[in-house]
Write a protein that holds these residues in place. Structure first.
Motif, short mmCIF file in Angstrom:
data_model
loop_
_atom_site.label_atom_id
_atom_site.label_comp_id
_atom_site.label_asym_id
_atom_site.label_seq_id
_atom_site.Cartn_x
_atom_site.Cartn_y
_atom_site.Cartn_z
N ASN A 60 0.81 -1.21 0.00
CA ASN A 60 0.00 0.00 0.00
C ASN A 60 0.85 1.27 0.00
OD1 ASN A 60 -2.50 -1.43 0.14
ND2 ASN A 60 -2.16 -1.74 2.33
N ILE A 61 2.09 1.17 -0.43
CA ILE A 61 3.00 2.31 -0.40
C ILE A 61 3.62 2.49 -1.79
CG2 ILE A 61 5.02 3.35 0.68
CD1 ILE A 61 4.50 1.65 3.14
N PHE A 62 3.57 3.72 -2.28
CA PHE A 62 4.07 4.04 -3.61
C PHE A 62 4.99 5.26 -3.52
CE2 PHE A 62 0.03 1.96 -3.90
CZ PHE A 62 0.14 1.09 -4.97
N VAL B 161 -3.46 8.09 -8.55
CA VAL B 161 -2.88 6.87 -9.12
C VAL B 161 -2.66 5.84 -8.02
CG1 VAL B 161 -0.81 5.88 -10.18
CG2 VAL B 161 -1.79 7.97 -11.11
N ALA B 162 -2.07 6.27 -6.90
CA ALA B 162 -1.82 5.35 -5.79
C ALA B 162 -3.12 4.72 -5.29
CB ALA B 162 -1.11 6.09 -4.65
N ALA B 163 -4.16 5.53 -5.16
CA ALA B 163 -5.46 5.00 -4.73
C ALA B 163 -5.99 3.99 -5.74
CB ALA B 163 -6.45 6.15 -4.55
N GLY B 164 -5.92 4.34 -7.02
CA GLY B 164 -6.44 3.47 -8.06
C GLY B 164 -5.70 2.16 -8.18
N ARG B 165 -4.40 2.18 -7.88
CA ARG B 165 -3.60 0.96 -8.00
C ARG B 165 -3.98 -0.08 -6.94
NH1 ARG B 165 1.63 2.04 -10.25
NH2 ARG B 165 1.29 3.15 -12.23
N THR B 166 -4.70 0.32 -5.91
CA THR B 166 -5.07 -0.62 -4.85
C THR B 166 -6.52 -1.09 -4.98
OG1 THR B 166 -5.82 1.10 -3.29
CG2 THR B 166 -3.47 0.51 -3.26
N THR B 167 -7.20 -0.73 -6.05
CA THR B 167 -8.58 -1.17 -6.26
C THR B 167 -8.60 -2.31 -7.27
OG1 THR B 167 -9.02 0.41 -8.06
CG2 THR B 167 -9.42 1.16 -5.79
N GLU B 168 -9.64 -3.12 -7.20
CA GLU B 168 -9.77 -4.25 -8.12
C GLU B 168 -11.05 -4.10 -8.92
OE1 GLU B 168 -9.56 -7.84 -5.88
OE2 GLU B 168 -7.49 -7.50 -5.20
N GLY B 169 -11.06 -4.69 -10.11
CA GLY B 169 -12.24 -4.64 -10.95
C GLY B 169 -12.35 -3.32 -11.69
N ASP B 170 -13.43 -3.17 -12.43
CA ASP B 170 -13.64 -2.00 -13.27
C ASP B 170 -14.46 -0.97 -12.51
OD1 ASP B 170 -13.79 -0.25 -15.39
OD2 ASP B 170 -15.43 -1.33 -16.39
N ARG B 171 -13.83 -0.29 -11.58
CA ARG B 171 -14.50 0.74 -10.79
C ARG B 171 -13.79 2.08 -11.01
NH1 ARG B 171 -16.59 -1.77 -5.00
NH2 ARG B 171 -17.76 -3.50 -5.94
N PRO B 172 -14.34 2.92 -11.89
CA PRO B 172 -13.70 4.22 -12.10
C PRO B 172 -13.90 5.15 -10.91
CG PRO B 172 -15.72 4.04 -13.37
CD PRO B 172 -15.48 2.69 -12.77
N SER C 174 -20.62 -1.94 -4.23
CA SER C 174 -20.72 -0.95 -5.29
C SER C 174 -19.64 0.13 -5.22
CB SER C 174 -22.10 -0.27 -5.25
OG SER C 174 -23.13 -1.20 -5.44
N PHE C 175 -19.15 0.41 -4.02
CA PHE C 175 -18.21 1.51 -3.83
C PHE C 175 -16.93 1.04 -3.14
CE2 PHE C 175 -22.27 3.62 -4.26
CZ PHE C 175 -21.98 4.74 -5.02
N THR C 176 -15.84 1.63 -3.55
CA THR C 176 -14.52 1.42 -2.93
C THR C 176 -14.00 2.77 -2.48
OG1 THR C 176 -14.04 -0.48 -4.35
CG2 THR C 176 -12.16 0.63 -3.32
N THR C 177 -13.49 2.83 -1.26
CA THR C 177 -12.98 4.09 -0.70
C THR C 177 -11.52 3.92 -0.31
OG1 THR C 177 -15.18 4.59 0.17
CG2 THR C 177 -13.35 5.91 0.99
N ARG C 178 -10.71 4.90 -0.69
CA ARG C 178 -9.29 4.90 -0.35
C ARG C 178 -8.90 6.26 0.23
NH1 ARG C 178 -10.13 0.29 -0.68
NH2 ARG C 178 -9.17 -1.28 -2.05
N ARG C 179 -8.03 6.21 1.23
CA ARG C 179 -7.47 7.43 1.79
C ARG C 179 -5.95 7.41 1.54
NH1 ARG C 179 -9.25 7.03 6.77
NH2 ARG C 179 -11.20 8.13 6.27
N VAL C 180 -5.42 8.50 1.02
CA VAL C 180 -4.01 8.56 0.65
C VAL C 180 -3.34 9.71 1.39
CG1 VAL C 180 -2.34 8.72 -1.24
CG2 VAL C 180 -4.59 7.68 -1.65
#
Length: 291
Positions: free
Chosen positions: A21-23, A46-57, A87-93
């Motif tokens: 989880n570190i970039f 980008v860092a947040a997006g790299r930790t998500t899976e599937g087609d979730r824009p 349905s939703f993915t949440t990331r904090r960076v």
């Protein structure tokens, strides 16, 4: 060596993963006092997006600029996986440079769904086509005769073609007559590939380039000598439709208020057909430079 500014932008957004989880992101050596805020926002996304899976824009981001970053010093992005729902993915960076937090971002990703209904207010004006407008570099050259060396260097490295819908104002009289509004056509100066996350992060980068212009337009010429030190305080974006940042988009910007050394700016980003792609809000700090 990458020389095309669009390729350099894609390279800048290609973070090095150093832990799960570190970039780590590069911060180019620039003749600026602080790292460009759009760079930090784009890299954090980008860092947040790299930790998500599937087609979730990405459908929204909310960010705070906490400290100025130092050009030339790498930035570490630490991602917290807040939620992975149906349905939703949440990331904090958290962006860290030399042991200090300089930036925080929360991003939400949404699994595409069929809309129950749709509506959209139309653009406020019928804007001219971008091809009919001069580039900002050509406008400055027309007024100044030639670009100052610092602007010439910046123009060579600029990853986006920017064209102001209204002619730039250069005199105090022109500035006084202006409303706190600005609109520009923009697109990356070269292809950005087919990764939608790259286009989203590139547009996040671009969204910080001109938004605070709307605050300054009734105060001073945008490309004249600065009378204020300006810093972004926070930034929020909502992504409504898919888009490509290497195709023309219209960035319509306005400032509803400036007071207490802070100016608020709102932006709406449209494609050429007038479809609203992205909504943006930002507040900036404006402090008069010592004379």
């Amino acid at each position: 060596m990458t020389t095309n500014p669009a390729e350099r932008l894609v390279d800048l957004l290609d973070l090095e993963q150093i832990e799960v989880n570190i970039f780590r992101g590069r911060s180019p050596h620039e003749s600026l006092q602080r790292v460009f805020g759009g760079q930090v926002a784009g890299q954090a996304l980008v860092a947040a997006g790299r930790t998500t899976e599937g087609d979730r824009p990405v459908h929204s981001l909310h960010a705070y600029f906490l400290r100025p970053g130092r050009p030339g010093v790498p930035i570490v992005y630490q991602v917290e996986r807040v939620r992975d729902g149906r349905s939703f993915t949440t990331r904090r960076v958290t962006a860290v440079q030399q042991g200090r937090t300089i930036f925080n971002l929360t991003a939400s990703f949404h699994q595409p769904e069929e809309a129950a209904f749709e509506h959209q207010l139309p653009p406020r004006l019928d804007f001219p086509d971008p091809e009919s407008l001069p580039t900002v570099v050509d406008e400055i050259r027309e007024h100044l005769g030639e670009l100052p060396e610092a602007l010439e260097r910046m123009a060579r490295r600029q990853p986006f073609d920017i064209r102001y819908v209204d002619r730039l104002r250069w005199t105090a009289e022109e500035v006084k007559e202006a409303d706190p509004r600005s609109a520009v056509w923009m697109r990356a100066v070269g292809p950005l590939g087919d990764d939608q996350l790259v286009h989203t992060c590139a547009l996040a980068y671009a969204s910080d380039m001109t938004l605070l212009d709307a605050v300054r337009i009734p105060v001073e010429p945008l490309w004249g000598p600065r009378t204020f030190d300006i810093a972004s305080l926070d930034h929020a974006m909502w992504f409504h439709r898919p888009f490509r940042a290497d195709e023309w988009f219209l960035y319509d910007q306005e400032s509803p208020i400036a007071t207490g050394a802070r100016g608020l700016a709102r932006g709406r980003i449209y494609d050429r057909a007038g479809n609203l792609l992205v909504s943006v809000v930002q507040e900036g700090l404006f402090r008069r430079l010592a004379s």
